[in-house]
Design a protein around this motif. Structure first.
Motif, mmCIF file in Angstrom:
data_model
loop_
_atom_site.group_PDB
_atom_site.id
_atom_site.type_symbol
_atom_site.label_atom_id
_atom_site.label_comp_id
_atom_site.label_asym_id
_atom_site.label_seq_id
_atom_site.Cartn_x
_atom_site.Cartn_y
_atom_site.Cartn_z
ATOM 1 N N ASP A 41 0.852 -1.187 0.000
ATOM 2 C CA ASP A 41 0.000 0.000 0.000
ATOM 3 C C ASP A 41 0.888 1.237 0.000
ATOM 4 O OD1 ASP A 41 -2.116 1.778 0.205
ATOM 5 O OD2 ASP A 41 -2.779 1.072 2.174
ATOM 6 N N TYR A 42 0.731 2.043 -1.049
ATOM 7 C CA TYR A 42 1.477 3.294 -1.199
ATOM 8 C C TYR A 42 0.491 4.437 -0.992
ATOM 9 C CZ TYR A 42 4.541 0.167 -3.904
ATOM 10 O OH TYR A 42 5.330 -0.871 -4.326
ATOM 11 N N TRP A 43 0.664 5.242 0.052
ATOM 12 C CA TRP A 43 -0.194 6.399 0.264
ATOM 13 C C TRP A 43 0.602 7.468 1.000
ATOM 14 C CZ3 TRP A 43 -1.478 7.593 5.414
ATOM 15 C CH2 TRP A 43 -1.216 6.591 6.349
ATOM 16 N N ASP A 44 0.111 8.680 0.930
ATOM 17 C CA ASP A 44 0.829 9.856 1.422
ATOM 18 C C ASP A 44 0.403 10.174 2.856
ATOM 19 O OD1 ASP A 44 1.965 12.339 1.885
ATOM 20 O OD2 ASP A 44 1.274 13.208 -0.007
ATOM 21 N N SER A 45 1.249 9.820 3.808
ATOM 22 C CA SER A 45 0.899 10.056 5.207
ATOM 23 C C SER A 45 0.868 11.551 5.542
ATOM 24 C CB SER A 45 1.863 9.322 6.137
ATOM 25 O OG SER A 45 3.199 9.696 5.883
ATOM 26 N N ALA A 46 1.636 12.361 4.836
ATOM 27 C CA ALA A 46 1.594 13.813 5.081
ATOM 28 C C ALA A 46 0.226 14.370 4.701
ATOM 29 C CB ALA A 46 2.698 14.527 4.301
ATOM 30 N N GLU A 47 -0.380 13.829 3.651
ATOM 31 C CA GLU A 47 -1.714 14.274 3.251
ATOM 32 C C GLU A 47 -2.749 13.882 4.306
ATOM 33 O OE1 GLU A 47 -4.681 16.109 0.993
ATOM 34 O OE2 GLU A 47 -2.513 16.337 1.069
ATOM 35 N N PHE A 48 -2.614 12.703 4.879
ATOM 36 C CA PHE A 48 -3.497 12.293 5.979
ATOM 37 C C PHE A 48 -3.361 13.262 7.155
ATOM 38 C CE2 PHE A 48 -3.876 10.146 10.081
ATOM 39 C CZ PHE A 48 -5.198 9.747 10.041
ATOM 40 N N GLY B 150 -5.714 17.694 10.408
ATOM 41 C CA GLY B 150 -5.288 18.798 11.265
ATOM 42 C C GLY B 150 -4.126 18.460 12.167
ATOM 43 N N GLN B 151 -3.354 17.462 11.806
ATOM 44 C CA GLN B 151 -2.238 17.054 12.658
ATOM 45 C C GLN B 151 -0.876 17.468 12.105
ATOM 46 O OE1 GLN B 151 -2.793 12.978 14.452
ATOM 47 N NE2 GLN B 151 -3.992 12.825 12.569
ATOM 48 N N GLY B 152 -0.866 18.001 10.901
ATOM 49 C CA GLY B 152 0.422 18.346 10.298
ATOM 50 C C GLY B 152 0.394 19.711 9.691
ATOM 51 N N GLY B 153 1.545 20.169 9.277
ATOM 52 C CA GLY B 153 1.659 21.465 8.631
ATOM 53 C C GLY B 153 1.025 21.454 7.253
ATOM 54 N N GLY B 154 0.776 22.633 6.727
ATOM 55 C CA GLY B 154 0.128 22.736 5.447
ATOM 56 C C GLY B 154 1.067 23.018 4.290
ATOM 57 N N SER B 155 2.378 23.093 4.549
ATOM 58 C CA SER B 155 3.295 23.434 3.467
ATOM 59 C C SER B 155 3.546 22.225 2.579
ATOM 60 C CB SER B 155 4.614 23.943 4.039
ATOM 61 O OG SER B 155 5.211 22.960 4.835
ATOM 62 N N ALA B 156 3.908 22.526 1.352
ATOM 63 C CA ALA B 156 4.190 21.469 0.381
ATOM 64 C C ALA B 156 5.533 21.748 -0.279
ATOM 65 C CB ALA B 156 3.089 21.405 -0.671
#
Length: 140
Positions: free
Chosen positions: A120-127, A132-138
């Motif tokens: 399973d490949y998914w983006d944990s930063a997006e989760f 609301g647990q992480g920063g919004g920068s990309a």
């Protein structure tokens, strides 16, 4: 004796079983020595149907209304790749609902009527961003 399912049919049944919320229905589609591999830093890989079944209950409790919508199914013999969109309401530590929609990709290996390996490949930063647990920068 029943007709054997194709690898694509096994994977489709597996993805559909998540919508039922039935742990046993999901676990019945994986082999006894199933390998569940996560590439995401928030994911945790494991081996074995029993270990998978034990964790599925907690996972489904935390992701209300979970569904995987396949964008496409790509099959090559026993190997099936599925780019997907996961949607659910994640129930945080406060049990507040956080709607999420995350794109990812599965790679399955199927033997007979069972999934023997899932990556399973998914983006944990997006989760983290959506809950609301992480920063919004990309990073571009």
């Amino acid at each position: 004796m029943g007709v054997a399912l194709t690898p694509t049919e096994v994977v489709t049944a597996y993805l559909g079983a998540f919508e039922t919320g039935d742990v046993d229905a999901i676990a019945a589609l994986v082999s006894a020595d199933f390998v569940n591999e996560h590439t995401s830093s928030l994911g945790e890989s494991l081996r074995g149907r029993d270990a998978y079944r034990a964790r599925l209950g907690r996972f489904l409790d935390d992701f209300a209304g979970l569904r995987y919508d396949a964008e496409r199914i790509i099959a090559d013999g026993a190997h099936v790749a599925v780019p997907y969109v996961l949607t659910a309401d994640w129930l945080g530590p406060d049990r507040g609902r956080h709607p999420i929609s995350i794109r990812g990709m599965f790679h399955f290996e199927v033997a007979g009527d069972e999934i023997v390996h899932r990556v399973d490949y998914w983006d944990s930063a997006e989760f983290l961003r959506q809950t609301g647990q992480g920063g919004g920068s990309a990073i571009s």
